[in-house]
Enzyme design. Structure first.
Site, PDB file in Angstrom:
ATOM      1  N   ASP A 264       0.810  -1.223   0.000  1.00  0.00           N
ATOM      2  CA  ASP A 264       0.000   0.000   0.000  1.00  0.00           C
ATOM      3  C   ASP A 264       0.842   1.271   0.000  1.00  0.00           C
ATOM      4  OD1 ASP A 264       0.832  -0.283   2.641  1.00  0.00           O
ATOM      5  OD2 ASP A 264      -1.189  -0.470   3.475  1.00  0.00           O
TER       6      ASP A 264
ATOM      7  N   ASN B 200      10.125   4.415   8.388  1.00  0.00           N
ATOM      8  CA  ASN B 200       8.841   3.858   8.818  1.00  0.00           C
ATOM      9  C   ASN B 200       8.608   4.316  10.254  1.00  0.00           C
ATOM     10  OD1 ASN B 200       6.547   2.344   8.978  1.00  0.00           O
ATOM     11  ND2 ASN B 200       7.480   0.436   8.302  1.00  0.00           N
TER      12      ASN B 200
END
Length: 481
Positions: free
Chosen positions: A237, A296
């Site tokens: 995604d 992240n």
């Protein structure tokens, strides 16, 4: 008018979003939404794969009911999680979720076989305790028979593609999140896999976004009422979300904001230096072999967890349960509370493992503030302000490190995804970083999914043309420092 369907499945829900092009503008229509949930099975937190499959089929039926039949369909989901298939194409065991605790201690075991510096130099992927390499090691130690019986390892979207078409195919962008794809070679690193003791034969050739898989199986066509072609988008995604960033130049930092915050830039080549490893930046594979060089970051997971906790919501055996709470908090309520407590100054390192899956997110924040000799938040407003400040400070520090690693000076932040709707977070981010924030579009992942399909179908010539259409199709809010 031709329709292209993005099936975008996140950690809490899945959506079917139809995309079309009208006079050069991209039009989106959400036609179906379904819940994603975890269940506790055989001692582990697992994805409810049957529920996800019913959601996928339900959305296809919704397209038929509307009379809007997609020319192509693409599925994207989160990364790192997988299933193993045996010789009869049956799932071996369960689809264990990445927040499960089975990977505790696996980093040390993997590092004894392959030193951390070497693993990073070869794969370019930042350390996360839930990376697929650590999940596979945990599975091999707990249940080696599963890997011995396996013929295929499929990531979550790849498995659902197989269910739709009967075709098993590994996809490049999601595969890179496993930590066992060679960054330079753009293929599975067979040497690493062998040294780790995993069966090499379960990792098959990687296909790239834009690849046509095939049409629906006869029984699926009969059930949903039409046929269509399944296409590979960037099935990770974040890979899809980065494609939707309508940046005009290479001086913009990209931020895909949702349950996770993925902050970084696009590069033509991977950066796998020891300094990059020390800063824990990652080189995830993107569409057209663009590298997403990013950090992240824990993201809105903390806010989502706090809201659930305040509202007395928990999950037992995959079913949502709610205890009576004095007040039901909405996200606007939480934002308003944070604004009122904006003078609260304590911050935490949001990337600490203690925030990954705590029993109480509020208590975890309070304990971390106490541990670092700061005042622990007491009110809802102080708790929320601590999270907002911590997120924006983390963004600031990540951008500063990014500038050192790339040698570039960045002048703006382009935020896409559901988190771009949080105006207060955008304000805090602009203030902390000193950079102008461009917020939007909201449906970044779905847009990135459908534009790969559209480029393949000739609606747009290339990514540059598609991004120009995105800029004129969706509202982009500007927040200055």
């Amino acid at each position: 008018m031709r329709y292209f369907l993005a099936i975008d499945i996140g950690a809490s829900s899945g959506r079917h979003i139809l995309g079309s092009v009208d006079q050069g503008k991209l039009i989106l229509e959400e036609v179906f939404r379904f819940e994603n949930r975890q269940v506790h099975k055989n001692g582990h937190d697992c994805w409810d794969m049957d529920n996800l499959w019913q959601g996928i089929i339900g959305g296809l039926k919704a397209c038929k009911k509307l009379g809007k039949i997609p020319a192509t369909v693409g599925i994207d989901t989160w990364a790192v999680d997988y299933v193993l298939l045996d010789i009869n194409n049956e799932i071996i065991g369960d689809a264990v979720a990445y927040r499960d605790s089975r990977t505790e201690g696996m980093k040390q075991i993997v590092n004894q076989i392959i030193p951390a510096d070497e693993l990073y130099t070869r794969t370019g992927i930042q350390y996360q305790p839930f990376n697929t390499v650590y999940q596979l090691m945990a599975q091999m130690r707990e249940n080696p028979e599963a890997l011995e019986q396996a013929e295929w390892m499929l990531m979550i979207p790849e498995y659902f593609n197989f269910k739709l078409t009967g075709i098993k195919q590994n996809e490049y962008t999601n595969a890179t999140s496993t930590n066992i794809v060679n960054a330079e070679g753009k293929c599975w690193d067979a040497s690493l896999i062998e040294r780790l003791g995993f069966p090499v034969h379960i990792f098959h050739e990687l296909a790239v976004p834009g690849t046509k898989l095939g049409n629906l199986l006869p029984q699926i066509r009969e059930e949903v009422g039409f046929d269509t072609t399944v296409v590979l988008p960037a099935t990770h995604d974040t890979g899809s979300a980065f494609l939707a960033v309508p940046a005009k130049d290479d001086c913009a930092v990209y931020l895909s904001s949702g349950t996770w915050s993925l902050l970084g830039v696009e590069n033509e080549t991977p950066v796998t230096t020891l300094e990059s490893h020390a800063q824990n930046f990652t080189n995830e594979g993107g569409a057209w072999y663009r590298y997403r060089y990013l950090k992240n970051i824990m993201g809105l997971w903390m806010i989502q967890s706090i809201r659930r906790e305040l509202n007395g919501i928990s999950y037992v055996q995959g079913k949502q349960e709610q205890k009576e709470a004095a007040k039901q908090w909405s996200f606007p309520d939480l934002i308003a509370a944070a604004r009122q407590a904006r003078s609260f100054s304590s911050v935490v390192d949001i990337n600490q493992d203690c925030f990954l899956a705590p029993e109480s997110m509020i208590r975890a924040i309070q304990q971390e503030c106490t541990r670092t000799q700061q005042r622990a938040p007491e009110t809802v407003g102080e708790i929320m302000q601590c999270v907002y400040s911590s997120l924006s400070v983390c963004y600031r520090d990540a951008i500063r490190n990014l500038e050192k690693l790339t040698g570039k000076k960045y002048t703006s932040i382009n935020i896409v995804g559901g988190g771009c709707q949080d105006g207060y977070l955008n304000e805090c981010t602009a203030a902390a970083t000193g950079l102008t924030v461009y917020a939007g579009p909201i449906e970044g992942t779905a847009i990135g999914n459908v534009i790969v399909q559209m480029i393949m179908a000739g609606e747009f010539q290339n990514l540059q043309e598609a991004r120009a259409a995105i800029r004129k199709s969706f509202e982009i809010k500007v927040v200055t420092p």
